[in-house]
Design an enzyme around this catalytic site. Structure first.
Site, mmCIF file in Angstrom:
data_model
loop_
_atom_site.group_PDB
_atom_site.id
_atom_site.type_symbol
_atom_site.label_atom_id
_atom_site.label_comp_id
_atom_site.label_asym_id
_atom_site.label_seq_id
_atom_site.Cartn_x
_atom_site.Cartn_y
_atom_site.Cartn_z
ATOM 1 N N ARG A 51 0.842 -1.195 -0.032
ATOM 2 C CA ARG A 51 -0.020 0.016 -0.065
ATOM 3 C C ARG A 51 0.945 1.122 0.056
ATOM 4 O O ARG A 51 2.083 1.232 0.231
ATOM 5 C CB ARG A 51 -0.924 0.195 1.227
ATOM 6 C CG ARG A 51 -2.010 -1.334 1.124
ATOM 7 C CD ARG A 51 -2.566 -1.267 2.277
ATOM 8 N NE ARG A 51 -3.809 -2.389 2.372
ATOM 9 C CZ ARG A 51 -3.323 -3.389 2.626
ATOM 10 N NH1 ARG A 51 -2.025 -3.885 3.119
ATOM 11 N NH2 ARG A 51 -4.241 -4.405 2.709
ATOM 12 N N GLY A 83 1.091 3.984 1.703
ATOM 13 C CA GLY A 83 1.164 4.698 2.977
ATOM 14 C C GLY A 83 1.847 3.685 3.890
ATOM 15 O O GLY A 83 2.253 4.019 5.052
ATOM 16 N N CYS A 84 1.606 2.416 3.953
ATOM 17 C CA CYS A 84 1.737 1.412 4.927
ATOM 18 C C CYS A 84 2.708 0.442 4.765
ATOM 19 O O CYS A 84 2.971 -0.126 5.795
ATOM 20 C CB CYS A 84 0.511 0.738 5.351
ATOM 21 S SG CYS A 84 -0.967 1.922 5.746
ATOM 22 N N GLY A 85 3.434 0.169 3.589
ATOM 23 C CA GLY A 85 4.486 -0.790 3.409
ATOM 24 C C GLY A 85 3.713 -2.127 3.423
ATOM 25 O O GLY A 85 2.618 -2.354 3.080
ATOM 26 N N ARG A 86 4.780 -3.182 3.883
ATOM 27 C CA ARG A 86 4.176 -4.419 3.650
ATOM 28 C C ARG A 86 2.908 -4.768 4.895
ATOM 29 O O ARG A 86 2.926 -4.373 5.867
ATOM 30 C CB ARG A 86 5.328 -5.451 4.112
ATOM 31 C CG ARG A 86 6.369 -5.413 2.920
ATOM 32 C CD ARG A 86 7.621 -6.169 3.320
ATOM 33 N NE ARG A 86 7.053 -7.636 3.558
ATOM 34 C CZ ARG A 86 7.905 -8.384 3.616
ATOM 35 N NH1 ARG A 86 9.159 -8.590 3.662
ATOM 36 N NH2 ARG A 86 7.664 -9.886 3.674
#
Length: 288
Positions: A123, A125-128
């Site tokens: 995503r 903004g959120c990484g993995r």
């Protein structure tokens, strides 16, 4: 209605309704562009991420190295960015290639990761989506480089004026690499802070720029993923406006990486491996 000047790649114009109290007005506005990018490694789709268009090869190379999918940049034999002019495949015969696809060939890969029947959904903004493998064996940051507080405090000032997409849209994250004297080496923007980090790493990999004596600056929270990317790339100092997480600090401390957060003006917090910071008359006390 006021006009908006020409905008750079990655920024699009839109008409929006601006409401102020009881009045409403249609005005031009600027928005950061977001598109998906599919990364294929040796014919297998390994990631689908949302990103700001631009620097796709650097992003893909940085991602494969910082995520441990490919051991070394020298193992990559080919990086192909498909159909750079078209955002999506829309031709009737399906032969037109999407610019949202990167194909990588490598002579050595992490077979354990590639054998997993999973595509990393990244995503913006959120990484993995998960943090499996927290106990993985990460390389140690062997560099004995040190950086002065004076240099650290100068970094934010040097970023002013180069954040073009952010200044226009307030919709992007930044990542930058500096040398130990505080000179800016490379700067990238993206809608995702992890993507921006991978772009600066990939930029240096393509150009043979040594990373072990560089400072990695990010506008985002110093998370587990951010520290792992730095350590895998042999970067020994990570800085941010923001706070770190507890797991990020545990990994950084164990791997010899220095984490500096809340960098604002002449203030900062040095969380791990404080010996890397030379502070002049200020005494740096190692945390317990």
């Amino acid at each position: 209605m006021s006009s908006i000047p020409d905008v750079p790649p990655g920024v699009i114009k839109r008409k929006v309704v601006q409401i102020r109290g009881a009045s409403a007005e249609v005005i031009p506005d600027l928005v950061a562009m977001e598109e998906p990018l599919v990364i294929e490694l040796n014919g297998k789709t390994v990631a689908v991420m949302m990103r700001l268009p631009g620097d796709e090869k650097e992003l893909a190379a940085g991602f494969c190295i910082s995520e441990g999918l490919v051991p070394h940049f020298q193992d990559i034999t080919l990086i192909h960015h498909c159909g750079q002019s078209s955002p999506m495949v829309d031709s009737e015969d399906g032969l037109e290639e999407s610019r949202n696809l990167i194909q990588i060939s490598a002579k050595r890969v992490n077979e354990a990761l590639l054998r997993e029947d999973k595509v990393m959904m990244i995503r913006s903004g959120c990484g993995r989506a998960d943090v499996r493998g927290l106990d993985e064996l990460l390389p140690r940051c062997e560099s004995d480089s040190k950086v002065s507080l004076e240099t650290i405090f100068s970094l934010v000032r040097k970023l002013q004026g180069v954040q073009i997409v952010y200044q226009m849209t307030r919709g992007s994250h930044i990542a930058a690499l500096f040398d130990l004297s505080g000179e800016l080496v490379v700067f990238k923007e993206d809608i995702g802070r992890h993507n921006a980090i991978d772009k600066v790493i990939g930029h240096c990999l393509f150009r043979g720029i040594e990373l072990s004596d560089k400072l990695l600056f990010s506008s985002g929270r110093i998370s587990y993923e951010m520290v792992v990317k730095a350590i895998r790339s042999r970067i020994s100092v990570v800085l941010s406006f923001c706070a770190p997480t507890s797991v990020a600090l545990e990994l950084a401390e164990a791997s010899g990486c220095t984490v500096i957060g809340f960098l604002r003006g002449s203030r900062a917090k040095v969380y791990t491996n404080q010996w890397r910071v030379s502070a002049g008359r200020v005494t740096i006390v190692s945390g317990e």
